[in-house]
Design a protein around this motif. Sequence first.
Motif, PDB file in Angstrom:
ATOM      1  N   MET A 163      38.745  39.424  50.568  1.00  6.93           N
ATOM      2  CA  MET A 163      39.026  40.801  50.188  1.00  6.93           C
ATOM      3  C   MET A 163      39.672  40.908  48.812  1.00  6.93           C
ATOM      4  O   MET A 163      39.262  41.717  47.968  1.00  6.93           O
ATOM      5  N   THR A 164      40.710  40.109  48.581  1.00  7.02           N
ATOM      6  CA  THR A 164      41.446  40.214  47.331  1.00  7.02           C
ATOM      7  C   THR A 164      40.564  39.870  46.141  1.00  7.02           C
ATOM      8  O   THR A 164      40.531  40.598  45.141  1.00  7.02           O
ATOM      9  N   VAL A 165      39.840  38.773  46.219  1.00  7.40           N
ATOM     10  CA  VAL A 165      39.018  38.327  45.091  1.00  7.40           C
ATOM     11  C   VAL A 165      37.881  39.302  44.824  1.00  7.40           C
ATOM     12  O   VAL A 165      37.586  39.633  43.664  1.00  7.40           O
ATOM     13  N   CYS A 166      37.220  39.783  45.879  1.00  6.01           N
ATOM     14  CA  CYS A 166      36.108  40.710  45.675  1.00  6.01           C
ATOM     15  C   CYS A 166      36.593  42.016  45.043  1.00  6.01           C
ATOM     16  O   CYS A 166      35.977  42.532  44.101  1.00  6.01           O
ATOM     17  N   THR A 167      37.700  42.556  45.544  1.00  5.83           N
ATOM     18  CA  THR A 167      38.227  43.808  44.997  1.00  5.83           C
ATOM     19  C   THR A 167      38.715  43.602  43.568  1.00  5.83           C
ATOM     20  O   THR A 167      38.479  44.437  42.686  1.00  5.83           O
ATOM     21  N   ARG A 168      39.370  42.478  43.327  1.00 10.10           N
ATOM     22  CA  ARG A 168      39.858  42.164  41.979  1.00 10.10           C
ATOM     23  C   ARG A 168      38.689  42.028  40.996  1.00 10.10           C
ATOM     24  O   ARG A 168      38.787  42.458  39.830  1.00 10.10           O
ATOM     25  N   LEU A 374      55.465  40.690  42.407  1.00  8.49           N
ATOM     26  CA  LEU A 374      54.197  39.987  42.294  1.00  8.49           C
ATOM     27  C   LEU A 374      53.515  40.373  40.990  1.00  8.49           C
ATOM     28  O   LEU A 374      53.836  41.387  40.380  1.00  8.49           O
ATOM     29  N   GLN A 375      52.568  39.556  40.561  1.00  3.21           N
ATOM     30  CA  GLN A 375      51.947  39.695  39.247  1.00  3.21           C
ATOM     31  C   GLN A 375      51.289  41.056  39.064  1.00  3.21           C
ATOM     32  O   GLN A 375      50.526  41.531  39.917  1.00  3.21           O
ATOM     33  N   ASP A 376      51.572  41.697  37.959  1.00  2.00           N
ATOM     34  CA  ASP A 376      50.963  42.973  37.638  1.00  2.00           C
ATOM     35  C   ASP A 376      49.457  42.798  37.472  1.00  2.00           C
ATOM     36  O   ASP A 376      48.993  41.853  36.828  1.00  2.00           O
ATOM     37  N   GLY A 377      48.701  43.684  38.079  1.00  2.00           N
ATOM     38  CA  GLY A 377      47.245  43.641  37.981  1.00  2.00           C
ATOM     39  C   GLY A 377      46.579  42.863  39.094  1.00  2.00           C
ATOM     40  O   GLY A 377      45.397  43.085  39.378  1.00  2.00           O
ATOM     41  N   ALA A 378      47.294  41.937  39.723  1.00  2.00           N
ATOM     42  CA  ALA A 378      46.730  41.229  40.871  1.00  2.00           C
ATOM     43  C   ALA A 378      46.536  42.225  42.006  1.00  2.00           C
ATOM     44  O   ALA A 378      47.297  43.181  42.156  1.00  2.00           O
TER      45      ALA A 378
END
Length: 473
Positions: A163-168, A374-378
């Motif tokens: 989910m995270t990688v696809c949305t990112r 947590l990292q901005d933009g992630a």
Amino acid sequence: MHDLSGDQHRQGESVVIGFVGGGSRDWAEKLMNLLALTEEFGGTVRLYDLDYESARTNAELGRTIQAQEEAVGDWTYEAVETLEAALDGADFVVCSTQDPPAETFAHDLDIPQEYGIHQTVGDTVGPGGTFRALRSIPQYREIAAAVREHCPDAWVFNFTNPMTVCTRTLYEEFPGINAIGICHEVYHVQEWLADLAVEHLDVDEPAYEEVDVTVKGINHFTWIDEATLRGRDLFEAVDAELAERDLPSYEPGDVADMSVYGGNNEVTLDLYRRYGILPAAGDRHLVEFVTWYLDPIDEPEDIHRWGIKLTPSEHRVESWPEAMREREAILSGEEPVEITDPGEEMVELMKALLGHGAVKTNVNVPNRGQCPDLQDGAVVETNALLTEDSVTPLAAGPLPAPVRSLVETHVTNQETLIEAGFDGDLDLAFRAFRNEPLVTLDPAEIESLFADLVEAERPYLDDYDIAGADVLS
């Protein structure tokens, strides 16, 4: 999900939904059932899939569901042969994609197991999650580019893991995209908390939507530090449940007959007692992020002690044709058509974005301060408020430092994979792979495992510089 308004001022409007992965064996049918029960708006669903025949079958299924007497929605379904045809002028884009399991997912699970690495799911982190990400990034770049060209103002709902990688990837390719990642793991935790409230706090059985939680973290590794029901602190119920358990409670073989998707919240409770904050994902996902629950495994049955099971590759492979057989049985009249509410929120979110009230629920979107540590933009997972044509992430606050350190490792790996995917750089991807907590091997074995996975899945890695990768030489 919390419905904050009953306003329905755009009754009866017509919308277009472009479904990418329209041959889906799961999410497409769920959407069709929900739309059949929806009166606030209607329209057209265009189903696109590389397997056109599967999309065509789903279009027929959609029309069959729509023809039932209990279907109150007004929807038409059509299979289309190109991504552009699906997205042209779409109001919503739904993404639910999966490469053929026999050619990909089976390798993601089986090859690491040959090296002694066991995975309960294999679709988000670890070796399986890494390679699923590498396959997905080029695909989701293509989807984002098509949205930019054909429906730049559409709302894009991603259901695909990782989910995270696809949305990112959608945001990295098209920063102006309106995309959210939607996952039901938090809903299930809310249901569990509601059950605990009935058992330990002597309250009348609530709907899961009544359970208010503060969500923070990343998908499948999300955490809750506040949970209330009708003003009552639900951690009282969690504490009472924990006091009754002797963790782990099971022996190898105890859950042999349980579904691979089942769980007993043993890992959830163990993490809660160790960190003082409640994980908000199923145990079978959690153990791949905090791998000490998997490290001691010699045999697949050893994981049973935590009340969960490994997902065998055979299940992944066999579930595809089985789902298609079930679909064909419905279309042939062999099995009845039953319109049921699958308990998913996707159409409720569409209603809110179309102006039919406001909804608060958990979504995955880029971090703009909602997770300040947590990292901005992630891409992070927190609550958000959905109103007409707007998604506003809600501030979640920081994680406890020990938990943050666990989460940050995975954020770094996911961001590294995005960079590797956009550059086609397998050496950079290998750095993320080697940094995965599940990959606890001798350095030479890590290289060998990575090379074996690349070789097995080479047809799906055309966007990477395989010939120039130092790790493969």
